[in-house]
Design a protein around this motif. Structure first.
Motif, PDB file in Angstrom:
ATOM      1  N   SER A 150       0.808  -1.222   0.000  1.00 33.45           N
ATOM      2  CA  SER A 150       0.000   0.000   0.000  1.00 33.45           C
ATOM      3  C   SER A 150       0.839   1.269   0.000  1.00 33.45           C
ATOM      4  CB  SER A 150      -0.907   0.024   1.235  1.00 33.45           C
ATOM      5  OG  SER A 150      -0.119   0.142   2.423  1.00 33.45           O
ATOM      6  N   GLY A 151       2.105   1.139   0.386  1.00 34.03           N
ATOM      7  CA  GLY A 151       2.913   2.317   0.659  1.00 34.03           C
ATOM      8  C   GLY A 151       2.767   2.655   2.136  1.00 34.03           C
ATOM      9  N   THR A 152       3.751   3.322   2.676  1.00 28.50           N
ATOM     10  CA  THR A 152       3.743   3.654   4.093  1.00 28.50           C
ATOM     11  C   THR A 152       3.058   4.991   4.310  1.00 28.50           C
ATOM     12  OG1 THR A 152       5.815   2.461   4.365  1.00 28.50           O
ATOM     13  CG2 THR A 152       5.194   3.958   6.128  1.00 28.50           C
ATOM     14  N   THR A 153       2.139   5.045   5.260  1.00 28.16           N
ATOM     15  CA  THR A 153       1.471   6.297   5.600  1.00 28.16           C
ATOM     16  C   THR A 153       2.414   7.175   6.415  1.00 28.16           C
ATOM     17  OG1 THR A 153       0.541   5.474   7.674  1.00 28.16           O
ATOM     18  CG2 THR A 153      -0.774   5.119   5.672  1.00 28.16           C
ATOM     19  N   SER A 154       2.034   8.402   6.644  1.00 24.12           N
ATOM     20  CA  SER A 154       2.886   9.326   7.407  1.00 24.12           C
ATOM     21  C   SER A 154       3.130   8.840   8.830  1.00 24.12           C
ATOM     22  CB  SER A 154       2.277  10.727   7.423  1.00 24.12           C
ATOM     23  OG  SER A 154       1.003  10.699   8.039  1.00 24.12           O
ATOM     24  N   ASN A 155       2.216   8.033   9.384  1.00 19.90           N
ATOM     25  CA  ASN A 155       2.429   7.541  10.748  1.00 19.90           C
ATOM     26  C   ASN A 155       3.214   6.236  10.793  1.00 19.90           C
ATOM     27  OD1 ASN A 155       0.622   5.466  10.182  1.00 19.90           O
ATOM     28  ND2 ASN A 155      -0.772   5.940  11.854  1.00 19.90           N
ATOM     29  N   GLY A 156       3.565   5.659   9.615  1.00 21.53           N
ATOM     30  CA  GLY A 156       4.382   4.449   9.578  1.00 21.53           C
ATOM     31  C   GLY A 156       3.638   3.173   9.288  1.00 21.53           C
ATOM     32  N   SER A 157       2.313   3.232   9.158  1.00 20.30           N
ATOM     33  CA  SER A 157       1.495   2.043   8.910  1.00 20.30           C
ATOM     34  C   SER A 157       1.534   1.643   7.440  1.00 20.30           C
ATOM     35  CB  SER A 157       0.040   2.316   9.302  1.00 20.30           C
ATOM     36  OG  SER A 157      -0.064   2.636  10.670  1.00 20.30           O
ATOM     37  N   GLU A 162      -0.868  -6.713   7.791  1.00 18.78           N
ATOM     38  CA  GLU A 162      -1.070  -5.296   8.121  1.00 18.78           C
ATOM     39  C   GLU A 162      -0.186  -4.887   9.289  1.00 18.78           C
ATOM     40  OE1 GLU A 162      -4.952  -2.444   8.967  1.00 18.78           O
ATOM     41  OE2 GLU A 162      -5.155  -4.606   9.192  1.00 18.78           O
ATOM     42  N   TRP A 163       0.486  -3.735   9.149  1.00 18.08           N
ATOM     43  CA  TRP A 163       1.235  -3.113  10.239  1.00 18.08           C
ATOM     44  C   TRP A 163       0.510  -1.840  10.620  1.00 18.08           C
ATOM     45  CZ3 TRP A 163       4.365  -3.612  14.086  1.00 18.08           C
ATOM     46  CH2 TRP A 163       4.913  -2.483  14.688  1.00 18.08           C
ATOM     47  N   ASN A 164       0.186  -1.690  11.913  1.00 18.82           N
ATOM     48  CA  ASN A 164      -0.502  -0.510  12.420  1.00 18.82           C
ATOM     49  C   ASN A 164       0.422   0.188  13.415  1.00 18.82           C
ATOM     50  OD1 ASN A 164      -2.902   1.070  12.438  1.00 18.82           O
ATOM     51  ND2 ASN A 164      -3.295   0.340  14.517  1.00 18.82           N
ATOM     52  N   ALA A 165       0.946   1.341  13.010  1.00 20.90           N
ATOM     53  CA  ALA A 165       1.943   2.039  13.824  1.00 20.90           C
ATOM     54  C   ALA A 165       1.348   2.695  15.062  1.00 20.90           C
ATOM     55  CB  ALA A 165       2.656   3.087  12.977  1.00 20.90           C
ATOM     56  N   THR A 203       3.480 -27.412   2.535  1.00 20.82           N
ATOM     57  CA  THR A 203       4.508 -28.044   1.726  1.00 20.82           C
ATOM     58  C   THR A 203       5.331 -27.015   0.967  1.00 20.82           C
ATOM     59  OG1 THR A 203       3.089 -29.966   1.412  1.00 20.82           O
ATOM     60  CG2 THR A 203       4.927 -29.734  -0.109  1.00 20.82           C
ATOM     61  N   THR A 204       4.654 -26.042   0.397  1.00 22.10           N
ATOM     62  CA  THR A 204       5.288 -24.998  -0.397  1.00 22.10           C
ATOM     63  C   THR A 204       5.017 -23.652   0.250  1.00 22.10           C
ATOM     64  OG1 THR A 204       4.971 -26.285  -2.407  1.00 22.10           O
ATOM     65  CG2 THR A 204       5.408 -23.938  -2.693  1.00 22.10           C
ATOM     66  N   THR A 205       6.025 -22.785   0.246  1.00 20.81           N
ATOM     67  CA  THR A 205       5.892 -21.453   0.825  1.00 20.81           C
ATOM     68  C   THR A 205       6.365 -20.408  -0.174  1.00 20.81           C
ATOM     69  OG1 THR A 205       6.257 -22.291   3.063  1.00 20.81           O
ATOM     70  CG2 THR A 205       6.603 -19.931   2.721  1.00 20.81           C
ATOM     71  N   TYR A 206       5.573 -19.361  -0.347  1.00 17.40           N
ATOM     72  CA  TYR A 206       5.931 -18.213  -1.172  1.00 17.40           C
ATOM     73  C   TYR A 206       6.170 -17.034  -0.239  1.00 17.40           C
ATOM     74  CZ  TYR A 206       4.101 -20.956  -5.036  1.00 17.40           C
ATOM     75  OH  TYR A 206       3.880 -21.942  -5.959  1.00 17.40           O
ATOM     76  N   LEU A 207       7.278 -16.322  -0.439  1.00 18.74           N
ATOM     77  CA  LEU A 207       7.634 -15.199   0.416  1.00 18.74           C
ATOM     78  C   LEU A 207       7.660 -13.903  -0.374  1.00 18.74           C
ATOM     79  CD1 LEU A 207      10.644 -16.813   2.300  1.00 18.74           C
ATOM     80  CD2 LEU A 207       8.354 -16.409   3.216  1.00 18.74           C
ATOM     81  N   SER A 208       7.089 -12.869   0.205  1.00 14.81           N
ATOM     82  CA  SER A 208       7.213 -11.532  -0.384  1.00 14.81           C
ATOM     83  C   SER A 208       8.573 -10.966  -0.004  1.00 14.81           C
ATOM     84  CB  SER A 208       6.115 -10.608   0.149  1.00 14.81           C
ATOM     85  OG  SER A 208       6.387 -10.223   1.487  1.00 14.81           O
ATOM     86  N   GLN A 209       8.897  -9.840  -0.582  1.00 15.11           N
ATOM     87  CA  GLN A 209      10.059  -9.085  -0.125  1.00 15.11           C
ATOM     88  C   GLN A 209       9.704  -8.467   1.232  1.00 15.11           C
ATOM     89  OE1 GLN A 209      10.142  -6.167  -3.301  1.00 15.11           O
ATOM     90  NE2 GLN A 209       9.403  -4.597  -1.929  1.00 15.11           N
ATOM     91  N   TYR A 210      10.686  -7.860   1.893  1.00 16.55           N
ATOM     92  CA  TYR A 210      10.401  -7.113   3.118  1.00 16.55           C
ATOM     93  C   TYR A 210       9.900  -5.717   2.748  1.00 16.55           C
ATOM     94  CZ  TYR A 210      12.432 -10.504   6.288  1.00 16.55           C
ATOM     95  OH  TYR A 210      12.679 -11.641   7.023  1.00 16.55           O
ATOM     96  N   TYR A 211       8.886  -5.270   3.474  1.00 12.97           N
ATOM     97  CA  TYR A 211       8.342  -3.929   3.314  1.00 12.97           C
ATOM     98  C   TYR A 211       8.610  -3.173   4.609  1.00 12.97           C
ATOM     99  CZ  TYR A 211       5.984  -6.214  -0.554  1.00 12.97           C
ATOM    100  OH  TYR A 211       5.724  -6.912  -1.704  1.00 12.97           O
ATOM    101  N   THR A 212       8.845  -1.864   4.504  1.00 11.77           N
ATOM    102  CA  THR A 212       9.237  -1.118   5.691  1.00 11.77           C
ATOM    103  C   THR A 212       8.214  -0.051   6.074  1.00 11.77           C
ATOM    104  OG1 THR A 212      10.523   0.463   4.415  1.00 11.77           O
ATOM    105  CG2 THR A 212      11.701  -1.441   5.264  1.00 11.77           C
ATOM    106  N   GLY A 213       8.153   0.174   7.356  1.00 16.51           N
ATOM    107  CA  GLY A 213       7.356   1.223   7.952  1.00 16.51           C
ATOM    108  C   GLY A 213       8.081   1.633   9.229  1.00 16.51           C
ATOM    109  N   HIS A 214       7.347   2.224  10.165  1.00 18.19           N
ATOM    110  CA  HIS A 214       7.967   2.559  11.442  1.00 18.19           C
ATOM    111  C   HIS A 214       6.921   2.585  12.538  1.00 18.19           C
ATOM    112  CE1 HIS A 214       6.543   6.749  11.279  1.00 18.19           C
ATOM    113  NE2 HIS A 214       6.881   6.717  10.012  1.00 18.19           N
ATOM    114  N   ALA A 215       7.420   2.550  13.768  1.00 16.14           N
ATOM    115  CA  ALA A 215       6.550   2.559  14.951  1.00 16.14           C
ATOM    116  C   ALA A 215       6.064   3.974  15.215  1.00 16.14           C
ATOM    117  CB  ALA A 215       7.307   2.047  16.161  1.00 16.14           C
TER     118      ALA A 215
END
Length: 146
Positions: A40-47, A63-66, A134-146
């Motif tokens: 989604s992109g990181t919001t101004s609060n880091g979420s 979902e990350w909720n800062a 059996t099989t796992t698909y991984l996304s890249q890491y996405y960043t935000g902040h607290a």
């Protein structure tokens, strides 16, 4: 060796030992099913939110909720699964390590928030894992902040 690389190596080694496969990529998997991840992109609060699609059909989210908002806690993460397709969703926070998983729950399922206080502004990195055991698909890491 970086912590991310060590974790990725551990996951891949574990999958190989138990006869599974791990696919890592920058957002898509080339096999059927075809999982894609939309940040989604990181919001101004880091979420931020990462939506998961299976062959173009919305399958779930991480979902990350800062900050606390509308009764939801801050410094918190969760995962959701909306398709009854045999795959489950994991939200994985790198540091401090946290895991929210829909494994063992029928779709439609949204995990409780996984919380813990972090210093204001601390960088967080989260990825999504989609697995059927059996099989796992991984996304890249996405960043935000607290």
């Amino acid at each position: 060796m970086s912590t991310k690389r060590r974790i990725a190596t551990l996951i891949a080694s574990t999958a190989l030992l138990v006869g599974g496969t791990v696919t890592m990529g920058a957002g898509t998997a080339a096999a059927d099913p075809n999982f894609t991840f939309k940040y989604s992109g990181t919001t101004s609060n880091g979420s931020f939110t990462v939506a998961v699609y299976n062959n173009g059909t919305y399958a779930g989210l991480a979902e990350w909720n800062a900050d606390p908002v509308s009764g939801h806690p801050g410094d918190a993460m969760r995962a959701g699964d909306v398709l009854s397709d045999g795959w489950y969703v994991k939200a994985i926070l790198l540091s401090p390590y946290r895991l929210a998983t829909t494994q063992g729950h029928p779709a439609t399922y949204l995990t409780p928030w996984k919380t813990g206080d972090l210093p204001e502004g601390q960088k967080v990195e989260m990825r999504v894992a989609i697995s059927n055991g059996t099989t796992t698909y991984l996304s890249q890491y996405y960043t935000g902040h607290a």
